[in-house]
Write a protein that holds these residues in place. Sequence first.
Motif, short mmCIF file in Angstrom:
data_model
loop_
_atom_site.label_atom_id
_atom_site.label_comp_id
_atom_site.label_asym_id
_atom_site.label_seq_id
_atom_site.Cartn_x
_atom_site.Cartn_y
_atom_site.Cartn_z
N UNK A 181 5.31 13.63 0.71
CA UNK A 181 5.50 12.71 1.84
C UNK A 181 5.12 11.33 1.33
N UNK A 182 6.03 10.35 1.51
CA UNK A 182 5.83 9.01 0.96
C UNK A 182 5.87 7.98 2.08
N UNK A 183 4.94 7.03 1.99
CA UNK A 183 4.93 5.92 2.93
C UNK A 183 4.40 4.68 2.23
N UNK A 184 5.03 3.55 2.44
CA UNK A 184 4.47 2.30 1.89
C UNK A 184 4.75 1.15 2.85
N UNK A 185 3.76 0.27 2.96
CA UNK A 185 3.83 -0.89 3.86
C UNK A 185 3.26 -2.09 3.14
N UNK A 186 3.72 -3.28 3.57
CA UNK A 186 3.21 -4.52 3.01
C UNK A 186 2.19 -5.14 3.93
N UNK B 284 0.86 -1.18 0.00
CA UNK B 284 0.00 0.00 0.00
C UNK B 284 0.89 1.23 0.00
N UNK B 285 0.84 1.96 -1.10
CA UNK B 285 1.68 3.15 -1.26
C UNK B 285 0.84 4.40 -1.04
N UNK B 286 1.31 5.25 -0.15
CA UNK B 286 0.64 6.53 0.12
C UNK B 286 1.57 7.68 -0.25
N UNK C 4 -1.68 -3.29 -11.62
CA UNK C 4 -1.05 -2.18 -10.89
C UNK C 4 -1.11 -0.86 -11.65
N UNK C 5 -1.48 -0.90 -12.93
CA UNK C 5 -1.51 0.32 -13.74
C UNK C 5 -2.59 1.26 -13.21
N UNK C 6 -2.19 2.48 -12.87
CA UNK C 6 -3.15 3.43 -12.34
C UNK C 6 -2.56 4.83 -12.39
N UNK C 7 -3.43 5.83 -12.46
CA UNK C 7 -2.95 7.20 -12.32
C UNK C 7 -4.00 8.04 -11.61
N UNK C 8 -3.51 8.98 -10.82
CA UNK C 8 -4.38 9.90 -10.10
C UNK C 8 -3.85 11.31 -10.28
N UNK C 9 -4.74 12.28 -10.15
CA UNK C 9 -4.40 13.66 -10.51
C UNK C 9 -4.81 14.63 -9.42
N UNK C 10 -3.98 15.64 -9.20
CA UNK C 10 -4.31 16.70 -8.25
C UNK C 10 -5.30 17.68 -8.89
N UNK D 125 -0.31 -1.90 -4.82
CA UNK D 125 0.61 -2.41 -5.84
C UNK D 125 0.93 -3.87 -5.54
N UNK D 126 0.56 -4.76 -6.45
CA UNK D 126 0.67 -6.20 -6.23
C UNK D 126 2.05 -6.76 -6.52
#
Length: 499
Positions: A494-499, A374-376, A409-415, A435-436
């Motif tokens: 700010x980036x954070x990711x956990x499994x 999980x990517x934030x 996993x292909x995805x995009x998001x926009x501000x 992200x798998x």
Amino acid sequence: MSKTIAFEIIQKYEPIEEVRKAHQMSLEGFTRYMNSRECLLFKNECRKVYQDMSHPLSDYFISSSHNTYLVSDQLLGPSDLWGYVSALVKGCRCLEIDCWDGAQNEPVVYHGYTLTSKLLFKTVIQAIQKYAFMTSDYPVVLSLENHCSTAQQEVMADNLQATFGESLLSDMLDDFPDTLPSPEALKFKILVKNKKIGTLKETRERKGSDKRGKVEEWEEEVADLEEEEEEEEDKFKESEVFESVLGDNQDKETGVKKLPGVMLFKKKKTRKLKIALALSDLVIYTKAEKFKSFQHSRLYQQFNENNSIGETQARKLSKLRVALNFQTPGLPMDLQNGKFLDNGGSGYILKPQFLRESKSYFNPSNIKEGMPITLTIRLISGIQLPLTHSSSNKGDSLVIIEVFGVPNDQMKQQTRVIKKNAFSPRWNETFTFIIHVPELALIRFVVESQGLIAGNEFLGQYTLPLLCMNKGYRRVPLFSRMGESLEPASLFVYVWYVR
């Protein structure tokens, strides 16, 4: 960020002693830290070669280029040594050289059946010799698209040996008689990829026999690798492009295009090619073989054989592109450059374990195993974003965050769009991605200026592997379409990711 790391950062970047002793940071100290390498999104550990380089060559993704000699379009543009120099400086480890018969028994390099200019083969390899190991110590593969007569192939063989000397791999390594060597074992070596006559064992036996004086006379007729059906489709598409540009002024009998001062022939189907033994003997671990099917390769392909697959067929078999036109900016090259930032920019990246196993059941379209990440990403702000051609210093800025990897996993998001502030836009928006297959995932930040009539205008981008991303508060540098740094333009996240 841990207390220990925070303390070290304060001690290193805070210029005011009183503030430093209070374990705090002034605006000046924070600015110094923000502009430092330590604050960048890209991990310092990934800036050096850290992966195990002792696996066989086939266990690595290798940075590869197509039509490396071109620096603009593929039909009318110039061929230039800068194509090879630029690719090597960027860490490319596989270069394509299209070889044709030239005047005065001198082979030339150019895009056949087009109006691109020509380079002498010997000049090309001299440039490669100079820059081959400037960025990376690991082996360079010269992928020869060979259309030359046997006489000029012998000239090519002489040129290769004279130019590269001991760097040219011209015999098996004693420790690797029947397996592919590793990048480590092939450091500072040049490998020739071409058709080959017979086996490696036969080559070594012949070189050690009393038949040395007759070697130059031997030749064998083989199918020309470049003329696979898939490549033919691409080539005739190029002819169609010429037709649309030059019109229908064509001689019906000869098939020749006629313009004032210009004659342009349609592509020919050359189905056979003779290989000179002198050139064949320089092909060791990179013997070119025509691709038939994955099943055929599993059953019959030898350890030193590899395939060139036409892009039309490759697109049917895989979503990945493996050899790119380095002179063509855009999304494919952004992904290429981002992917090969890893492992010190060496041009070799060790494949994940599930891609190295011969009996792997990995299916990118049907992921059943593994724990997703999980990517934030909180997109906080930007600074000194590039100006567009059509706007003043008050652009309407937005950021797109894209994930590239397996289909799921292909995805995009926009501000949202920040109006009239390209100097210091603030978004403070948070995005989450599941992200798998993180081992194959690339993250791309794209900054655009909103356009209501002509569409959005590209301002800059940055792409990197997910697993090379630092956590915490980080700065994202931006690059132009041509891959040039746009410093000080950057994003703050700010980036954070956990499994």
